[in-house]
Design a protein around this motif. Structure first.
Motif, PDB file in Angstrom:
ATOM      1  N   TRP A 153       2.742  -2.516  13.761  1.00 11.44           N
ATOM      2  CA  TRP A 153       3.421  -2.591  12.711  1.00 11.44           C
ATOM      3  C   TRP A 153       3.544  -1.126  12.243  1.00 11.44           C
ATOM      4  CZ3 TRP A 153      -0.692  -5.845  13.762  1.00 11.44           C
ATOM      5  CH2 TRP A 153      -0.092  -7.339  14.061  1.00 11.44           C
ATOM      6  N   SER A 154       4.619  -0.739  11.522  1.00  8.66           N
ATOM      7  CA  SER A 154       4.644   0.637  11.145  1.00  8.66           C
ATOM      8  C   SER A 154       5.811   0.727   9.736  1.00  8.66           C
ATOM      9  CB  SER A 154       5.112   1.756  11.985  1.00  8.66           C
ATOM     10  OG  SER A 154       6.252   1.940  12.522  1.00  8.66           O
ATOM     11  N   LEU A 155       5.518   1.460   8.971  1.00 11.24           N
ATOM     12  CA  LEU A 155       6.490   1.655   7.832  1.00 11.24           C
ATOM     13  C   LEU A 155       6.607   3.271   7.602  1.00 11.24           C
ATOM     14  CD1 LEU A 155       5.512  -1.108   7.303  1.00 11.24           C
ATOM     15  CD2 LEU A 155       6.047  -0.657   4.730  1.00 11.24           C
ATOM     16  N   LEU A 156       7.763   3.548   7.355  1.00 13.97           N
ATOM     17  CA  LEU A 156       7.944   5.079   7.083  1.00 13.97           C
ATOM     18  C   LEU A 156       8.934   4.944   5.686  1.00 13.97           C
ATOM     19  CD1 LEU A 156      10.223   6.141  10.291  1.00 13.97           C
ATOM     20  CD2 LEU A 156       7.485   6.256   9.792  1.00 13.97           C
ATOM     21  N   LEU A 157       8.370   5.928   4.772  1.00 18.21           N
ATOM     22  CA  LEU A 157       9.036   6.128   3.580  1.00 18.21           C
ATOM     23  C   LEU A 157       9.619   7.513   3.697  1.00 18.21           C
ATOM     24  CD1 LEU A 157       9.463   5.753   0.619  1.00 18.21           C
ATOM     25  CD2 LEU A 157       7.464   6.980  -0.105  1.00 18.21           C
ATOM     26  N   VAL A 158      11.147   7.688   3.622  1.00 19.80           N
ATOM     27  CA  VAL A 158      11.816   8.659   3.675  1.00 19.80           C
ATOM     28  C   VAL A 158      12.716   8.852   2.495  1.00 19.80           C
ATOM     29  CG1 VAL A 158      11.855   8.437   6.078  1.00 19.80           C
ATOM     30  CG2 VAL A 158      13.754   7.527   4.971  1.00 19.80           C
ATOM     31  N   GLU A 159      13.014  10.337   2.266  1.00 17.68           N
ATOM     32  CA  GLU A 159      13.987  10.564   1.224  1.00 17.68           C
ATOM     33  C   GLU A 159      15.215  11.445   1.823  1.00 17.68           C
ATOM     34  OE1 GLU A 159      12.988  12.050  -3.328  1.00 17.68           O
ATOM     35  OE2 GLU A 159      12.723  13.863  -1.745  1.00 17.68           O
ATOM     36  N   THR A 172       9.399  -1.575  -5.831  1.00 24.25           N
ATOM     37  CA  THR A 172      10.562  -1.861  -4.871  1.00 24.25           C
ATOM     38  C   THR A 172      12.001  -1.254  -5.460  1.00 24.25           C
ATOM     39  OG1 THR A 172       9.214  -3.783  -4.229  1.00 24.25           O
ATOM     40  CG2 THR A 172      11.616  -3.542  -3.730  1.00 24.25           C
ATOM     41  N   GLY A 173      11.685  -1.399  -6.825  1.00 26.43           N
ATOM     42  CA  GLY A 173      12.951  -1.106  -7.564  1.00 26.43           C
ATOM     43  C   GLY A 173      13.289   0.652  -7.302  1.00 26.43           C
ATOM     44  N   ASP A 174      12.143   1.338  -6.881  1.00 24.55           N
ATOM     45  CA  ASP A 174      12.401   2.700  -6.445  1.00 24.55           C
ATOM     46  C   ASP A 174      12.988   3.063  -5.162  1.00 24.55           C
ATOM     47  OD1 ASP A 174      11.484   3.698  -9.123  1.00 24.55           O
ATOM     48  OD2 ASP A 174       9.248   3.314  -8.088  1.00 24.55           O
ATOM     49  N   VAL A 175      13.086   1.926  -4.579  1.00 23.93           N
ATOM     50  CA  VAL A 175      13.642   2.124  -3.025  1.00 23.93           C
ATOM     51  C   VAL A 175      15.201   1.652  -2.882  1.00 23.93           C
ATOM     52  CG1 VAL A 175      13.310   1.452  -0.607  1.00 23.93           C
ATOM     53  CG2 VAL A 175      11.430   1.493  -2.107  1.00 23.93           C
ATOM     54  N   THR A 176      15.996   2.543  -2.720  1.00 18.42           N
ATOM     55  CA  THR A 176      17.488   2.378  -2.522  1.00 18.42           C
ATOM     56  C   THR A 176      17.724   1.650  -1.422  1.00 18.42           C
ATOM     57  OG1 THR A 176      17.660   4.536  -3.601  1.00 18.42           O
ATOM     58  CG2 THR A 176      19.771   3.487  -2.575  1.00 18.42           C
ATOM     59  N   CYS A 177      17.078   1.943  -0.155  1.00 20.71           N
ATOM     60  CA  CYS A 177      17.472   1.263   0.979  1.00 20.71           C
ATOM     61  C   CYS A 177      16.502   0.759   2.055  1.00 20.71           C
ATOM     62  CB  CYS A 177      18.330   2.402   1.923  1.00 20.71           C
ATOM     63  SG  CYS A 177      19.097   1.858   3.388  1.00 20.71           S
ATOM     64  N   HIS A 178      16.507  -0.343   2.361  1.00 22.62           N
ATOM     65  CA  HIS A 178      15.490  -0.939   3.491  1.00 22.62           C
ATOM     66  C   HIS A 178      16.100  -1.009   4.853  1.00 22.62           C
ATOM     67  CE1 HIS A 178      13.553  -1.940  -0.534  1.00 22.62           C
ATOM     68  NE2 HIS A 178      12.711  -2.077  -0.115  1.00 22.62           N
ATOM     69  N   LEU A 179      15.572  -0.660   5.701  1.00 21.57           N
ATOM     70  CA  LEU A 179      15.805  -0.672   7.021  1.00 21.57           C
ATOM     71  C   LEU A 179      14.933  -1.214   8.055  1.00 21.57           C
ATOM     72  CD1 LEU A 179      16.983   3.139   6.756  1.00 21.57           C
ATOM     73  CD2 LEU A 179      18.682   1.260   7.448  1.00 21.57           C
ATOM     74  N   GLU A 223       0.874  -1.371   0.005  1.00 24.23           N
ATOM     75  CA  GLU A 223       0.051  -0.062  -0.033  1.00 24.23           C
ATOM     76  C   GLU A 223       0.885   1.162   0.021  1.00 24.23           C
ATOM     77  OE1 GLU A 223      -2.396  -0.215   3.342  1.00 24.23           O
ATOM     78  OE2 GLU A 223      -3.753  -1.877   2.439  1.00 24.23           O
ATOM     79  N   LEU A 224       1.934   1.124   0.843  1.00 20.05           N
ATOM     80  CA  LEU A 224       2.872   2.313   0.732  1.00 20.05           C
ATOM     81  C   LEU A 224       3.362   2.849  -0.394  1.00 20.05           C
ATOM     82  CD1 LEU A 224       4.095   4.375   3.184  1.00 20.05           C
ATOM     83  CD2 LEU A 224       6.117   2.878   2.803  1.00 20.05           C
ATOM     84  N   LEU A 225       4.099   1.879  -1.159  1.00 17.50           N
ATOM     85  CA  LEU A 225       4.430   1.934  -2.412  1.00 17.50           C
ATOM     86  C   LEU A 225       3.453   2.468  -3.290  1.00 17.50           C
ATOM     87  CD1 LEU A 225       7.059  -1.084  -2.811  1.00 17.50           C
ATOM     88  CD2 LEU A 225       7.585   1.411  -2.004  1.00 17.50           C
ATOM     89  N   ALA A 226       2.257   1.820  -3.329  1.00 12.20           N
ATOM     90  CA  ALA A 226       1.145   2.025  -4.519  1.00 12.20           C
ATOM     91  C   ALA A 226       0.730   3.415  -4.249  1.00 12.20           C
ATOM     92  CB  ALA A 226       0.210   1.115  -4.325  1.00 12.20           C
ATOM     93  N   ARG A 227       0.300   3.732  -3.068  1.00  9.59           N
ATOM     94  CA  ARG A 227      -0.073   5.287  -3.000  1.00  9.59           C
ATOM     95  C   ARG A 227       1.034   6.237  -3.167  1.00  9.59           C
ATOM     96  NH1 ARG A 227      -1.225   4.162   3.147  1.00  9.59           N
ATOM     97  NH2 ARG A 227       0.426   5.063   4.233  1.00  9.59           N
TER      98      ARG A 227
END
Length: 332
Positions: free
Chosen positions: A315-321, A239-246, A230-234
């Motif tokens: 559970w939580s996810l953050l999208l950061v730049e 996944t290819g646009d994400v450089t780093c996963h933490l 959901e995070l990526l879709a909105r």
């Protein structure tokens, strides 16, 4: 459009005293199988000092940040400790006094264990959106295990550490999106029975290790997958646009579980911090984010997804730049 939120600075504080995991006194109380599980977590040592309480740790990090940045935050959000030193007193206003912020809007947030950093970020974003006159929000937390025993079977070993995060509308690390989910069915999976017991006898106990290791793990995998999708879709991303996963720091096994469940590779900063600091509760994810930036795993112009989970369950996810160049960054 989501209200803007950015990290201007992060400072961490850990006491000098260190204990190696094989030297933890509680290992003598464990069965051979439990001892081997502890030694296989991927944690070599933790910072541990009985002379520092949670407020001391939080204040140490905040003083570093304020000294480095010269900031005068208009709001102070304190992620409450799992076992406050006193009842009927306020850790939040104690920190306000210690930090010399008499005019800062001050209160506590939390209640979600390791995921409590997420409601702190959501609250800060709301404050900044609601009050145009508010420039910066300071979030602080002192992470200390709730009992004298640092090993939480079969999950992790907790260390001592404080963290301070300076948030604003603009900054070198932009928080683009936040997702969170909870399930109250697990609210008492881990507990500490403390009433009428000496502190030395406090133990963090799991009501049902199979329910934690299997039932909650399976639900957590499904929840994180769905939140990630959901995070990526909105945000119009793949996944290819994400450089780093933490992620948070629990164990080497937990890293493998997350990587396999989501089909990603976690940044090396996670395992590096886990080995020498153990688990630092709500401080883990931004501590790892700082390490990824410092180590070049999240260069300017790139984006990261940060995973977090707690057995309460949340559970939580953050999208950061990592925007870079908007303000000087202090990763201490």
């Amino acid at each position: 459009m989501t209200a803007p939120l950015a990290v201007r600075s992060i400072a961490d504080f850990r006491p000098e005293r260190v204990v190696k995991v094989p030297d933890l006194p509680e290992l003598a109380e464990l069965t051979d199988a439990e001892r081997q599980a502890c030694l296989a977590l991927g944690i070599e040592r933790v910072h541990a000092d009985p002379d520092h309480d949670a407020v001391d740790l939080a204040a140490g990090a905040a003083r570093k940040l304020l000294a480095e940045t010269g900031a005068s935050p208009g709001a102070l959000l304190v992620i409450g400790s799992r076992a406050p030193g006193r009842l009927m007193s306020s850790e939040a206003t104690r920190l306000q006094e210690l930090l010399g912020l008499p005019d800062a809007l001050t209160f506590s947030v939390g209640g979600l264990g390791c995921v409590s950093i997420t409601p702190a970020l959501l609250t800060a974003r709301g404050l900044l959106a609601a009050d145009p006159g508010l420039g910066e929000v300071l979030v602080v937390h002192g992470s200390k295990p709730p009992t004298p025993r640092r090993y939480r079977h079969p999950v992790t070993v907790s260390g001592d550490g404080g963290q301070a995060v300076l948030l604003a509308r603009t900054g070198p690390v932009r928080v683009l999106d936040i997702a969170q989910a909870t399930n109250g069915a697990y609210w008492d999976l881990y507990t500490v029975d403390f009433r009428d017991r000496p502190t030395a006898d406090w133990r963090e106990e799991c009501a049902d290790t199979r329910r934690y290791s299997f039932t909650l793990a399976m639900e957590g995998r499904a929840r994180l997958r769905e939140l990630y999708r959901e995070l990526l879709a909105r945000n119009g991303m793949t996944t290819g646009d994400v450089t780093c996963h933490l992620s948070q720091n629990l164990s080497a096994g937990a890293f493998r579980f997350t990587e396999e469940a989501l089909g990603v590779r976690l940044a090396a900063a996670c395992a590096g911090n886990l080995a020498v600091n153990g688990h630092l509760g709500p401080n883990d994810v931004l501590f790892n984010l700082s390490g990824a930036i410092a180590g070049g795993e999240l260069p300017p112009g790139s984006r990261a997804v940060v995973f977090n989970a707690s057995p309460v369950a949340a559970w939580s996810l953050l999208l950061v730049e990592h925007a870079g160049g908007e303000a000087e960054t202090h990763y201490l």
